[in-house]
Design a protein around this motif. Structure first.
Motif, short mmCIF file in Angstrom:
data_model
loop_
_atom_site.label_atom_id
_atom_site.label_comp_id
_atom_site.label_asym_id
_atom_site.label_seq_id
_atom_site.Cartn_x
_atom_site.Cartn_y
_atom_site.Cartn_z
N ASP A 88 -36.80 -6.66 40.96
CA ASP A 88 -37.65 -6.33 39.82
C ASP A 88 -36.88 -5.52 38.77
N THR A 89 -35.68 -5.14 39.08
CA THR A 89 -34.87 -4.38 38.14
C THR A 89 -34.61 -5.19 36.88
N ALA A 90 -34.99 -4.63 35.74
CA ALA A 90 -34.87 -5.35 34.47
C ALA A 90 -35.31 -4.43 33.34
N VAL A 91 -35.05 -4.88 32.13
CA VAL A 91 -35.67 -4.25 30.97
C VAL A 91 -37.01 -4.93 30.76
N TYR A 92 -38.05 -4.14 30.69
CA TYR A 92 -39.40 -4.67 30.53
C TYR A 92 -39.82 -4.51 29.07
N TYR A 93 -40.25 -5.61 28.51
CA TYR A 93 -40.64 -5.65 27.09
C TYR A 93 -42.15 -5.82 26.97
N CYS A 94 -42.72 -4.99 26.14
CA CYS A 94 -44.13 -5.13 25.78
C CYS A 94 -44.24 -6.10 24.61
N ALA A 95 -45.25 -6.94 24.61
CA ALA A 95 -45.46 -7.88 23.51
C ALA A 95 -46.91 -7.87 23.07
N VAL A 96 -47.10 -7.90 21.78
CA VAL A 96 -48.42 -8.10 21.20
C VAL A 96 -48.48 -9.56 20.77
N LEU A 97 -49.44 -10.29 21.29
CA LEU A 97 -49.50 -11.74 21.10
C LEU A 97 -50.57 -12.10 20.09
N GLY A 98 -50.21 -12.96 19.14
CA GLY A 98 -51.18 -13.39 18.15
C GLY A 98 -51.68 -12.25 17.29
N LEU A 99 -50.77 -11.42 16.83
CA LEU A 99 -51.15 -10.27 16.01
C LEU A 99 -51.41 -10.71 14.58
N ARG A 100 -52.49 -10.20 14.03
CA ARG A 100 -52.80 -10.42 12.61
C ARG A 100 -52.84 -9.08 11.90
N ARG A 101 -52.12 -8.97 10.80
CA ARG A 101 -52.16 -7.75 10.00
C ARG A 101 -53.40 -7.73 9.10
N THR A 102 -53.85 -8.91 8.68
CA THR A 102 -55.08 -9.05 7.90
C THR A 102 -55.75 -10.35 8.34
N SER A 103 -56.97 -10.56 7.89
CA SER A 103 -57.72 -11.74 8.32
C SER A 103 -57.10 -13.04 7.78
N TRP A 104 -56.38 -12.96 6.66
CA TRP A 104 -55.85 -14.18 6.06
C TRP A 104 -54.40 -14.44 6.41
N MET A 105 -53.74 -13.53 7.08
CA MET A 105 -52.35 -13.75 7.46
C MET A 105 -52.28 -14.49 8.80
N PRO A 106 -51.30 -15.35 8.96
CA PRO A 106 -51.18 -16.07 10.23
C PRO A 106 -50.78 -15.13 11.37
N PRO A 107 -51.15 -15.47 12.59
CA PRO A 107 -50.80 -14.62 13.72
C PRO A 107 -49.33 -14.78 14.11
N TYR A 108 -48.78 -13.75 14.70
CA TYR A 108 -47.41 -13.83 15.22
C TYR A 108 -47.30 -12.90 16.41
N ASP A 109 -46.23 -13.07 17.15
CA ASP A 109 -45.98 -12.22 18.30
C ASP A 109 -45.02 -11.11 17.90
N TYR A 110 -45.29 -9.92 18.40
CA TYR A 110 -44.48 -8.75 18.06
C TYR A 110 -43.98 -8.12 19.35
N TRP A 111 -42.68 -7.83 19.37
CA TRP A 111 -42.04 -7.34 20.59
C TRP A 111 -41.61 -5.88 20.45
N GLY A 112 -41.73 -5.15 21.55
CA GLY A 112 -41.25 -3.78 21.59
C GLY A 112 -39.78 -3.72 21.97
N GLN A 113 -39.24 -2.49 22.02
CA GLN A 113 -37.82 -2.28 22.29
C GLN A 113 -37.45 -2.50 23.74
N GLY A 114 -38.35 -2.31 24.62
CA GLY A 114 -38.05 -2.46 26.04
C GLY A 114 -37.88 -1.13 26.74
N THR A 115 -38.25 -1.13 28.00
CA THR A 115 -38.07 0.06 28.83
C THR A 115 -37.43 -0.38 30.15
N LEU A 116 -36.45 0.38 30.60
CA LEU A 116 -35.67 -0.01 31.78
C LEU A 116 -36.37 0.41 33.06
#
Length: 121
Positions: A88-116
């Protein structure tokens, strides 16, 4: 958007760790959040995801040992990892999936820096 992840560290095999990741800053909506990991020399892989409706998906390697949960009001995701193994040893990354900044902007995935996460045998 900022992602603040915490909870990584060194643990002995068989031990537990709890990762958390909070997303903040101009978020209109999120479809889901999740955790991925990347071990040295390997490709990034899914650990677990959780949708806004609470549906969860786990990698086979995570099933029965890891539990993902979410506080939707706080845009925070948690990963409880039990019975940890050296693999299980690895860098673990948090991801926000299908993020919208506003109602009219398309969704995208946003990734964090990672934690070891390091699991010693």
């Amino acid at each position: 958007v900022q992602l603040q992840a915490s909870g990584g560290g060194l643990v002995q095999a068989g031990g537990s760790l709890r990762l958390s990741c909070a997303a903040s800053g101009g978020i209109f909506s999120v479809n889901g959040m999740g955790w991925y990991r990347q071990a040295p020399g390997k490709q990034r892989e899914l650990v677990a995801t959780i949708s806004s409706g609470g549906n969860t998906v786990y990698a086979d390697s995570s099933k029965g040992r890891f539990t993902i949960s979410r506080d939707s009001a706080k845009n925070t995701v948690y990963l409880q990892m039990d019975s940890l193994k050296p693999e299980d040893t690895a860098v673990y990354y948090c991801a926000v999936l299908g993020l919208r900044r506003t109602s009219w902007m398309p969704p995208y995935d946003y990734w964090g820096q990672g934690t070891l996460v390091t699991v010693s045998s």
